[in-house]
Design a protein around this motif. Structure first.
Motif, PDB file in Angstrom:
ATOM      1  N   ARG A  31       0.910  -1.143  -0.160  1.00 11.42           N
ATOM      2  CA  ARG A  31       0.056  -0.041  -0.097  1.00 11.42           C
ATOM      3  C   ARG A  31       0.879   1.428   0.013  1.00 11.42           C
ATOM      4  O   ARG A  31       1.998   1.285   0.326  1.00 11.42           O
ATOM      5  CB  ARG A  31      -0.916  -0.001   0.983  1.00 11.42           C
ATOM      6  CG  ARG A  31      -1.831  -1.194   1.358  1.00 11.42           C
ATOM      7  CD  ARG A  31      -2.614  -1.068   2.340  1.00 11.42           C
ATOM      8  NE  ARG A  31      -3.594  -0.004   2.583  1.00 11.42           N
ATOM      9  CZ  ARG A  31      -4.497   0.191   3.468  1.00 11.42           C
ATOM     10  NH1 ARG A  31      -4.389  -0.361   4.477  1.00 11.42           N
ATOM     11  NH2 ARG A  31      -5.306   1.308   3.458  1.00 11.42           N
ATOM     12  N   LYS A  32       0.235   2.422  -0.233  1.00 13.73           N
ATOM     13  CA  LYS A  32       1.175   3.758  -0.302  1.00 13.73           C
ATOM     14  C   LYS A  32       0.535   4.366   0.742  1.00 13.73           C
ATOM     15  O   LYS A  32       0.690   5.672   1.124  1.00 13.73           O
ATOM     16  CB  LYS A  32       0.456   4.554  -1.446  1.00 13.73           C
ATOM     17  CG  LYS A  32       0.714   3.806  -2.924  1.00 13.73           C
ATOM     18  CD  LYS A  32       2.003   3.690  -3.213  1.00 13.73           C
ATOM     19  CE  LYS A  32       2.391   3.038  -4.531  1.00 13.73           C
ATOM     20  NZ  LYS A  32       3.591   2.928  -5.069  1.00 13.73           N
ATOM     21  N   ILE A  33       0.725   3.748   1.876  1.00 15.02           N
ATOM     22  CA  ILE A  33       0.258   4.089   3.431  1.00 15.02           C
ATOM     23  C   ILE A  33       1.726   3.931   4.325  1.00 15.02           C
ATOM     24  O   ILE A  33       2.244   2.980   4.269  1.00 15.02           O
ATOM     25  CB  ILE A  33      -0.793   3.416   4.223  1.00 15.02           C
ATOM     26  CG1 ILE A  33      -2.097   3.708   3.213  1.00 15.02           C
ATOM     27  CG2 ILE A  33      -1.138   4.173   5.419  1.00 15.02           C
ATOM     28  CD1 ILE A  33      -2.632   5.144   3.091  1.00 15.02           C
ATOM     29  N   VAL A  63       0.251   8.010   7.427  1.00 11.20           N
ATOM     30  CA  VAL A  63       0.186   9.344   6.585  1.00 11.20           C
ATOM     31  C   VAL A  63       0.164   8.608   5.013  1.00 11.20           C
ATOM     32  O   VAL A  63       0.654   7.617   4.826  1.00 11.20           O
ATOM     33  CB  VAL A  63       0.987  10.238   6.864  1.00 11.20           C
ATOM     34  CG1 VAL A  63       2.546   9.711   6.450  1.00 11.20           C
ATOM     35  CG2 VAL A  63       0.915  11.467   6.090  1.00 11.20           C
ATOM     36  N   ASP A  64      -0.693   9.311   4.402  1.00 15.64           N
ATOM     37  CA  ASP A  64      -0.419   9.210   2.838  1.00 15.64           C
ATOM     38  C   ASP A  64       0.642   9.484   2.006  1.00 15.64           C
ATOM     39  O   ASP A  64       0.942  10.384   2.354  1.00 15.64           O
ATOM     40  CB  ASP A  64      -1.828   9.479   2.102  1.00 15.64           C
ATOM     41  CG  ASP A  64      -1.904   8.819   0.821  1.00 15.64           C
ATOM     42  OD1 ASP A  64      -1.715   9.365  -0.060  1.00 15.64           O
ATOM     43  OD2 ASP A  64      -2.674   7.758   0.658  1.00 15.64           O
ATOM     44  N   GLU A  65       1.199   8.373   1.272  1.00 16.45           N
ATOM     45  CA  GLU A  65       2.253   8.834   0.513  1.00 16.45           C
ATOM     46  C   GLU A  65       2.222  10.235  -0.455  1.00 16.45           C
ATOM     47  O   GLU A  65       2.878  11.054  -0.489  1.00 16.45           O
ATOM     48  CB  GLU A  65       2.794   7.775  -0.273  1.00 16.45           C
ATOM     49  CG  GLU A  65       3.937   8.150  -1.343  1.00 16.45           C
ATOM     50  CD  GLU A  65       4.089   6.915  -2.392  1.00 16.45           C
ATOM     51  OE1 GLU A  65       3.514   6.998  -3.544  1.00 16.45           O
ATOM     52  OE2 GLU A  65       4.828   6.049  -1.965  1.00 16.45           O
ATOM     53  N   ARG A 115      -1.100  12.603  11.811  1.00 18.13           N
ATOM     54  CA  ARG A 115      -1.169  11.952  10.174  1.00 18.13           C
ATOM     55  C   ARG A 115      -1.063  13.245   9.134  1.00 18.13           C
ATOM     56  O   ARG A 115      -1.357  13.135   7.964  1.00 18.13           O
ATOM     57  CB  ARG A 115      -2.554  11.618  10.123  1.00 18.13           C
ATOM     58  CG  ARG A 115      -2.900  10.574  11.061  1.00 18.13           C
ATOM     59  CD  ARG A 115      -4.514  10.494  11.071  1.00 18.13           C
ATOM     60  NE  ARG A 115      -4.787   9.079  12.020  1.00 18.13           N
ATOM     61  CZ  ARG A 115      -5.074   7.695  11.827  1.00 18.13           C
ATOM     62  NH1 ARG A 115      -4.605   7.331  10.438  1.00 18.13           N
ATOM     63  NH2 ARG A 115      -5.257   6.833  12.507  1.00 18.13           N
ATOM     64  N   GLN A 116      -0.063  14.101   9.489  1.00 14.53           N
ATOM     65  CA  GLN A 116       0.441  15.112   8.667  1.00 14.53           C
ATOM     66  C   GLN A 116       1.858  15.413   8.565  1.00 14.53           C
ATOM     67  O   GLN A 116       2.357  15.535   9.684  1.00 14.53           O
ATOM     68  CB  GLN A 116      -0.576  16.364   8.966  1.00 14.53           C
ATOM     69  CG  GLN A 116      -1.838  16.537   9.041  1.00 14.53           C
ATOM     70  CD  GLN A 116      -2.521  16.618   7.475  1.00 14.53           C
ATOM     71  OE1 GLN A 116      -1.623  16.969   6.624  1.00 14.53           O
ATOM     72  NE2 GLN A 116      -3.684  16.076   7.355  1.00 14.53           N
ATOM     73  N   PRO A 117       2.505  15.596   7.736  1.00 11.73           N
ATOM     74  CA  PRO A 117       3.629  16.018   7.184  1.00 11.73           C
ATOM     75  C   PRO A 117       3.637  17.725   7.953  1.00 11.73           C
ATOM     76  O   PRO A 117       2.993  18.456   7.404  1.00 11.73           O
ATOM     77  CB  PRO A 117       4.337  15.998   5.837  1.00 11.73           C
ATOM     78  CG  PRO A 117       2.972  16.108   5.311  1.00 11.73           C
ATOM     79  CD  PRO A 117       1.897  15.496   6.101  1.00 11.73           C
ATOM     80  N   ILE A 118       4.890  17.918   9.027  1.00 15.47           N
ATOM     81  CA  ILE A 118       4.977  19.136   9.547  1.00 15.47           C
ATOM     82  C   ILE A 118       6.257  19.870   9.126  1.00 15.47           C
ATOM     83  O   ILE A 118       5.923  21.323   9.193  1.00 15.47           O
ATOM     84  CB  ILE A 118       4.759  19.198  11.027  1.00 15.47           C
ATOM     85  CG1 ILE A 118       5.950  18.220  11.530  1.00 15.47           C
ATOM     86  CG2 ILE A 118       3.414  18.408  11.368  1.00 15.47           C
ATOM     87  CD1 ILE A 118       6.148  18.094  13.072  1.00 15.47           C
ATOM     88  N   ARG A 119       7.245  19.411   8.768  1.00 20.81           N
ATOM     89  CA  ARG A 119       8.475  19.921   8.353  1.00 20.81           C
ATOM     90  C   ARG A 119       9.449  19.183   7.514  1.00 20.81           C
ATOM     91  O   ARG A 119       9.201  17.967   7.819  1.00 20.81           O
ATOM     92  CB  ARG A 119       9.142  20.584   9.504  1.00 20.81           C
ATOM     93  CG  ARG A 119       9.742  19.766  10.441  1.00 20.81           C
ATOM     94  CD  ARG A 119      10.648  20.476  11.599  1.00 20.81           C
ATOM     95  NE  ARG A 119      11.221  19.574  12.428  1.00 20.81           N
ATOM     96  CZ  ARG A 119      10.706  18.968  13.338  1.00 20.81           C
ATOM     97  NH1 ARG A 119       9.345  19.164  13.754  1.00 20.81           N
ATOM     98  NH2 ARG A 119      11.215  17.999  14.317  1.00 20.81           N
TER      99      ARG A 119
END
Length: 427
Positions: A291-293, A308-310, A418-422
């Protein structure tokens, strides 16, 4: 049977001389059987100290002799317990400098406890002096560790200077590493001479030591995801043995070597493999099979198994790439070699404008340090940054081209909630 016991804290030259002196004094006073430890007096689990206690309990010894009560230990409570043990089993405990050690009478107990408290206080004062000396050495940018292979301490012990023989020998060893594509064991096979590096791990830690690149590191700790080996590094303090470009090549070659054998040789990594790290526990996140997870699989992470999703991460990288380029150009990190160049230039300019003849030596020292920093300044790859602006690279069919570029630019993408932050850049 009369048993002697002696102890020193470390295996340094002065301490070993003290150990030999203790043994000589005990031998002259009739001790034919002597136990010794090279360990801290605060460690109550010393091997031969425990053996001495076992001899007392088994009634195999009639008397114990030490040069001073502090040799039995620096822990006041443990020292009291040992002397009480000797009294209970009718074993005479004596110190050459202090006389009989006992806790049978009230006076003996008072004197013994005072001696134990004094010994423990001395240990605490020594520890405080060592810490204060370390902080002062760090403030003055002095080497606080033993010189690594290739260098030696100057006579005043304030600088690291090239060793007259080992420096050139170490340079030749680095050239050998380059010829064999940075494979340590293969390079060691070409060296029959006696060098202090005898394993893959030893070579790795030697190459990662900032001393080789002209810096001094303080606050060493083991590597973990998202952190460096040293809390603080001062660059440009001495002549470098390894250039920053060669060190970068070593890191890249090591990563490539690791993938060239076993299952790693047939496994094709995804575009973000090893790049995403958990913002809570600092560990690398992994792809879910098929999966792309991307998941954090650490069980004891309070936010374990969050994903998080790719595509979300790639979109974040693409939308923040211009800001990343600006950070690349303008960032200011105290631990980085070229972060101190601008400050040194300003200091030199200020000292010259003061027109003070007494400042000439200070100006010369800062100019020398600036020259050393310029030797280790890494080059910036502008072509790489321009390539990453191309939006077509982020399409799935171009991921095999995008991944090498991301590995060169990024050290990690931090994921949290679940989010990219930096984005964290490579040094």
């Amino acid at each position: 049977m009369l048993v002697g016991y002696c102890r020193v804290s470390t295996a340094s030259g002065e301490q070993l001389s003290s150990l030999n002196s203790q043994r000589s004094r005990l031998t002259r006073n009739g001790c034919n059987f002597i136990l010794q430890d090279i360990d801290s007096g605060l460690n109550c689990e010393r091997v031969n100290y425990q053996q001495l206690k076992a001899l007392v309990r088994s009634r195999s010894v009639s008397a114990i002799l030490v040069t001073s009560s502090s040799r039995l230990g620096r822990d006041a409570r443990e020292c009291d317990d040992f002397i009480s043990l000797c009294d209970r089993f009718d074993v005479s405990c004596n110190a050459l400098d202090e006389g009989r050690l006992s806790m049978i009478t009230a006076e003996d107990m008072l004197i013994t406890r005072l001696r134990g408290s004094i010994n423990q206080t001395e240990s605490m004062k020594i520890s405080q002096r060592v810490k204060a000396g370390y902080q002062e050495g760090k403030r003055q940018n002095r080497p606080m560790r033993r010189a690594c292979w290739g260098y030696k301490l100057s006579e005043d012990k304030k600088l690291l200077i090239p060793h007259p023989y080992e420096f050139n020998q170490a340079k030749k060893f680095i050239e050998t590493l380059k010829r064999v594509h940075w494979r340590p064991l293969q390079a060691l096979g070409f060296w029959n001479s006696n060098i202090p590096l005898n394993s893959d791990r030893a070579v790795h830690y030697w190459l990662c030591n900032p001393v080789l690149r002209g810096g001094l590191g303080y606050g060493f700790h083991h590597m973990s995801a998202g952190s460096s080996e040293y809390e603080y590094i001062v660059w440009g303090t001495h002549t470098p043995l390894l250039s920053v470009a060669d060190f970068d090549m070593y890191k890249k070659s090591t990563a490539a070597n690791r993938k060239s054998w076993g299952k790693n040789s047939i496994r094709k990594p995804s575009v973000l493999t090893s790049l995403c790290i958990c913002g809570y526990c600092g560990r690398k996140m992994s792809y879910r099979t098929g999966r792309k997870i991307i998941y954090c699989y650490r069980f004891n992470c309070g936010h374990g198994f969050h994903s998080v999703d790719e595509n979300l991460v790639l979109s974040f990288i693409q939308s923040n790439i211009l800001q990343t380029i600006q950070v690349w150009n303008e960032r200011w990190q105290p631990s980085h070699p070229y972060s101190q160049i601008s400050q040194l230039k300003e200091d030199i300019k200020r000292l010259i404008s003061s027109d003070d003849p007494d400042m000439s030596s200070a100006i010369q020292i800062k100019r020398q340090r600036l020259q050393l920093l310029l030797q280790v300044k890494p080059s910036r790859d502008d072509h790489l940054l321009e390539q990453l602006k191309d939006s077509s690279l982020y399409a799935e069919e171009k991921h095999y081209l995008l991944r090498p570029l991301l590995l060169k630019l990024l050290r990690a993408v931090v994921i949290q909630d679940r989010q990219p932050i930096r984005l964290e850049l490579n040094d």
